[in-house]
Design a protein around this motif. Structure first.
Motif, PDB file in Angstrom:
ATOM      1  N   GLN A 193       0.787  -0.942   0.033  1.00 36.91           N
ATOM      2  CA  GLN A 193      -0.085   0.097   0.073  1.00 36.91           C
ATOM      3  C   GLN A 193       1.048   1.223  -0.161  1.00 36.91           C
ATOM      4  N   ARG A 194       1.982   1.392   0.633  1.00 40.20           N
ATOM      5  CA  ARG A 194       2.999   2.444   1.004  1.00 40.20           C
ATOM      6  C   ARG A 194       3.491   2.401  -0.637  1.00 40.20           C
ATOM      7  N   LEU A 195       3.679   1.360  -1.345  1.00 43.54           N
ATOM      8  CA  LEU A 195       4.368   1.605  -2.555  1.00 43.54           C
ATOM      9  C   LEU A 195       3.151   2.157  -3.712  1.00 43.54           C
ATOM     10  N   LEU A 196       2.064   1.918  -3.473  1.00 48.54           N
ATOM     11  CA  LEU A 196       1.010   2.544  -4.577  1.00 48.54           C
ATOM     12  C   LEU A 196       0.812   3.925  -4.208  1.00 48.54           C
ATOM     13  N   LEU A 197       1.190   4.373  -2.985  1.00 53.32           N
ATOM     14  CA  LEU A 197       0.734   5.747  -2.750  1.00 53.32           C
ATOM     15  C   LEU A 197       1.875   6.654  -3.296  1.00 53.32           C
ATOM     16  N   LYS A 198       3.104   6.232  -3.607  1.00 50.67           N
ATOM     17  CA  LYS A 198       4.150   6.993  -4.295  1.00 50.67           C
ATOM     18  C   LYS A 198       3.953   7.203  -5.646  1.00 50.67           C
ATOM     19  N   PHE A 199       2.910   6.636  -6.258  1.00 56.75           N
ATOM     20  CA  PHE A 199       2.848   6.852  -7.827  1.00 56.75           C
ATOM     21  C   PHE A 199       1.094   7.431  -7.940  1.00 56.75           C
ATOM     22  N   THR A 200       0.651   7.967  -7.021  1.00 59.49           N
ATOM     23  CA  THR A 200      -0.524   8.308  -7.101  1.00 59.49           C
ATOM     24  C   THR A 200      -0.735   9.964  -7.834  1.00 59.49           C
ATOM     25  N   ASN A 201       0.038  10.582  -7.355  1.00 60.35           N
ATOM     26  CA  ASN A 201       0.199  12.013  -8.061  1.00 60.35           C
ATOM     27  C   ASN A 201       1.108  12.142  -9.524  1.00 60.35           C
ATOM     28  N   ARG A 202       1.446  11.113  -9.654  1.00 61.84           N
ATOM     29  CA  ARG A 202       2.136  11.209 -11.133  1.00 61.84           C
ATOM     30  C   ARG A 202       1.035  11.363 -12.271  1.00 61.84           C
ATOM     31  N   ASN A 203       1.363  12.073 -13.448  1.00 60.07           N
ATOM     32  CA  ASN A 203       0.307  12.523 -14.344  1.00 60.07           C
ATOM     33  C   ASN A 203       0.529  11.393 -15.381  1.00 60.07           C
ATOM     34  N   HIS A 204      -0.466  11.176 -16.091  1.00 62.52           N
ATOM     35  CA  HIS A 204      -0.572  10.260 -17.236  1.00 62.52           C
ATOM     36  C   HIS A 204      -1.130  10.853 -18.432  1.00 62.52           C
ATOM     37  N   SER A 205      -0.657  10.316 -19.484  1.00 61.95           N
ATOM     38  CA  SER A 205      -1.122  10.877 -20.983  1.00 61.95           C
ATOM     39  C   SER A 205      -2.320  10.211 -21.577  1.00 61.95           C
ATOM     40  N   ASN A 206      -3.084  10.875 -22.579  1.00 65.84           N
ATOM     41  CA  ASN A 206      -4.352  10.239 -23.116  1.00 65.84           C
ATOM     42  C   ASN A 206      -4.238   8.722 -23.428  1.00 65.84           C
ATOM     43  N   GLU A 207      -3.225   8.510 -24.037  1.00 68.71           N
ATOM     44  CA  GLU A 207      -3.174   7.027 -24.617  1.00 68.71           C
ATOM     45  C   GLU A 207      -3.216   5.842 -23.367  1.00 68.71           C
ATOM     46  N   MET A 208      -2.945   6.396 -22.195  1.00 68.73           N
ATOM     47  CA  MET A 208      -2.809   5.430 -21.062  1.00 68.73           C
ATOM     48  C   MET A 208      -4.374   5.222 -20.652  1.00 68.73           C
ATOM     49  N   ASN A 209      -5.308   5.795 -21.159  1.00 73.30           N
ATOM     50  CA  ASN A 209      -6.773   5.363 -20.986  1.00 73.30           C
ATOM     51  C   ASN A 209      -6.992   3.934 -21.505  1.00 73.30           C
ATOM     52  N   LEU A 210      -6.294   3.539 -22.496  1.00 72.79           N
ATOM     53  CA  LEU A 210      -6.388   2.106 -23.108  1.00 72.79           C
ATOM     54  C   LEU A 210      -5.481   1.163 -22.134  1.00 72.79           C
ATOM     55  N   ALA A 211      -4.638   1.754 -21.145  1.00 76.77           N
ATOM     56  CA  ALA A 211      -3.761   0.844 -20.766  1.00 76.77           C
ATOM     57  C   ALA A 211      -4.410   0.459 -19.208  1.00 76.77           C
TER      58      ALA A 211
END
Length: 647
Positions: free
Chosen positions: A239-257
């Protein structure tokens, strides 16, 4: 179409409600995945599912108490005897078509938005493949890790696992992150997302697909989390690991991922501690299965009542049309043509040309060339084609999502593909094209893609000649008198040529032929003893053309009343004209007239209540000459054939 789309929406809504109520809060993630995909696919089939059952008999009042005829011929101001009723009386001239701008605008808006979304969908897929191609790839079990130079949330698409290069170098992060994304890859979650994204493109106006997309993505994360925890069994560290990535941005094509984000993280944390016992799973199944079964039946079942009472079947049809907005064929394709005769019914028969047993999927009506053919229901013309054989010149009309009709062997086709036609409108004229032995109309009714018996979709008129003991089938009859007197088969050919020929009547079957002269003993010949030329001559004999209709002229007083455009719509020689032109005509200029009342279904977009079809003297004489020429040609070919049968 609109009813089908609403049915899809309603089905998705009901099935999603069941999901929220019974499955969402459980740890039965594989069951939830199957259920959501089933709901998406099943909902698309609901408009075409049609399981019929018969209910108990119910008492229904007579049809006259609820509905009235939508198409009716109103008598002329002067009485017209049956002898002067003509085929042109039943011609509904083609009205000026009005363009439905609202429908075109809505359709155009749909296509524009769908096209933009489809372009974006394809562009995002291309970007993911380009990203995989242009960056370093490292094989990892049955997948490939794509190392990116920019910080990003780890995500998966098909066999590719996309990860920030610096995260990959940290072994503590790498193991659990790769285990999570490998879970997505191994279970092929990308295929689910591609399906729901494509449905969102095609049905962008249906909000339910957005809810399903969100639920499917969340369940994918549950499945991948379960794989990680099953391997490492350390919830707090993960759970601590997941929290590290919550604020990173993602691009439009990542909607398919498949990827993690903050909006899902809280729900995922809660689900990590959720457990569903076997007993709880059985209870959920006991609730889910009956609900699912009832829902499936509700969206696929059509109840067909077996009614009792006068005109019950007609009334049921009227009620069904009112409820389901069916545009069901109701008129006879030849209107109330006086000399109407059915020459071949729906079912197995011997082909008139090849003499082979074949299924005849329509009804043939004998009529002279040029007799008007009308649309039996409102709709859109979807086919106007000319074939050397088969149907010859034919028109096919789509009335709604359930019904289509086909009109074949035509001599003229007066509509084009895409035309909107109204019930009773002129669409063509009877002919002798294609696979045909004589002038007739071949008519088919298609229901849900299958050709059905057209006799259930029109009524014979009171003027239709009937012979109770004889059923005419392509000049083939079941005349018990012929069977008794000449010992021919129950089904045999009976060609009544009339006076003035070598033989007035010819009767034959596969075994024998009987040639009948007035006041003389019949000549009986075995078919086996006839030469090939004689056999062909015998089988080429056809019934005579039907007589041309007589004149029916209006009076001058009646003609004066036709100038009011709010009461009358005027067609002269099958062409729509302005009412003001009537001042240029006298009653004596017309050889025939016919007036019909427009009921609400046919009156849409019109200000007048009556339609008048007028035939000028010139056209009448031309048509009369043409009819005489057709009769002369028939007499010539008939005499030539009989000359080869002179025994």
């Amino acid at each position: 179409m609109i009813a089908g789309l609403f049915e899809i929406f309603l089905c998705l809504l009901v099935l999603f409600g069941i999901y929220k109520l019974v499955l969402e809060q459980t740890a039965l993630h594989r069951v939830k995945r199957f259920y959501l995909l089933f709901a998406l696919i099943f909902s698309l089939t609901t408009p075409w599912l049609n399981l019929e059952i018969s209910s108990d008999k119910i008492m229904i009042p007579t049809g006259e108490m609820i509905s009235e005829t939508l198409y009716e011929v109103v008598a002329n101001e002067q009485a017209v005897t049956p002898e002067v009723i003509s085929p042109s009386e039943f011609t509904e001239a083609k009205p000026k078509m009005s363009i439905n701008y609202a429908a075109w605008a809505i359709g155009g808006l749909y296509l524009v938005i769908a096209f933009v979304l489809l372009i974006r969908f394809g562009r995002n897929i291309r970007r993911l493949f380009t990203k995989a191609k242009n960056n370093t790839r490292i094989p990892f079990k049955s997948a490939e890790v794509v190392l990116l130079q920019q910080p990003t949330i780890p995500h998966n698409f098909l066999k590719f696992i996309f990860m920030y290069n610096e995260d990959y170098k940290k072994e503590a992060l790498r193991k659990q992150l790769l285990a999570h994304e490998l879970g997505h890859a191994l279970q092929r979650h990308s295929l689910d997302i591609l399906l729901v994204e494509l449905l969102q493109v095609l049905f962008w106006f249906n909000p339910m697909y957005y809810f399903y997309a969100k639920a499917i993505r969340l369940n994918h994360e549950y499945l991948a989390d379960a794989m990680v925890l099953g391997k490492f069994n350390d919830i707090a560290t993960y759970q601590r690991l997941l929290l590290k990535f919550t604020n990173r941005n993602h691009s439009n094509e990542m909607n398919l991922a498949c990827l993690s984000n903050y909006s899902l993280t809280k729900k995922r944390f809660k689900m990590m501690t959720q457990q569903t016992t076997k007993m709880a799973a059985l209870v959920r199944a006991a609730i889910l299965l009956p609900l699912l079964a009832v829902t499936t039946l509700c969206f696929s079942l059509k109840i067909k009542a077996e009614a009792i009472g006068n005109n019950a079947s007609e009334l049921i049809s009227t009620i069904e049309n009112s409820i389901f907005q069916e545009n069901k064929p109701e008129l006879h394709p030849l209107g109330d043509y006086k000399y109407l005769r059915t020459t071949s019914t729906y079912g197995m028969r011997k082909d008139p040309l090849t003499k082979e047993d074949k299924m005849h999927k329509g009804v043939d009506f004998s009529a002279k060339t040029g007799v008007p053919v009308i649309a039996t229901a409102s709709g859109t013309v979807e086919k106007v084609e000319s074939l050397k054989g088969g149907y010859g010149n034919y028109i096919q009309i789509k009335h709604d999502d359930q019904y289509q009709t086909l009109y074949a062997q035509l001599s003229e086709m007066d509509v084009q593909v895409g035309d909107k036609v109204e019930k009773g409108q002129l669409i063509g004229k009877v002919g002798n094209t294609g696979h045909s032995t004589g002038p007739h109309l071949h008519y088919e009714v298609i229901k849900n893609g299958e050709k059905v018996d057209p006799k259930d979709y029109y009524k014979a008129t009171s003027d239709t000649p009937t012979r109770p003991a004889i059923l005419i089938l392509e000049q083939k009859s079941r005349d018990p008198k012929n069977v008794a007197v000449y010992a021919v088969k129950e089904e045999h050919y009976d060609v009544n040529l009339g006076a003035g020929f070598e033989y007035e009547k010819v009767i034959y079957d596969d075994n024998k032929a009987i040639f009948i002269r007035k006041n003389e003993k019949p000549i009986i010949k075995d078919m086996a003893n006839l030469s090939v030329e004689q056999t062909l001559a015998l089988k080429s004999l056809t019934l005579p053309p039907l007589p041309y209709f007589e004149k029916s002229q209006p009076t001058q007083e009646i003609v004066k009343n036709w100038s009011d455009p709010t009461i009358y719509g005027i067609w002269i020689d099958d062409k729509k004209v302005d009412n003001s032109v009537m001042s240029n005509y006298k009653a004596s200029d017309f050889s025939h007239y016919f007036k019909s009342f427009l009921y609400p279904n046919a009156k849409k977009g019109k200000i007048y209540s009556y339609q008048l079809n007028l035939t000028t003297n010139e056209k009448y004489e031309k048509d009369k000459i043409r009819a005489a020429q057709q009769k002369a040609e028939w007499e010539k070919t008939t005499k030539a054939s009989l000359a080869k049968l002179d025994f």
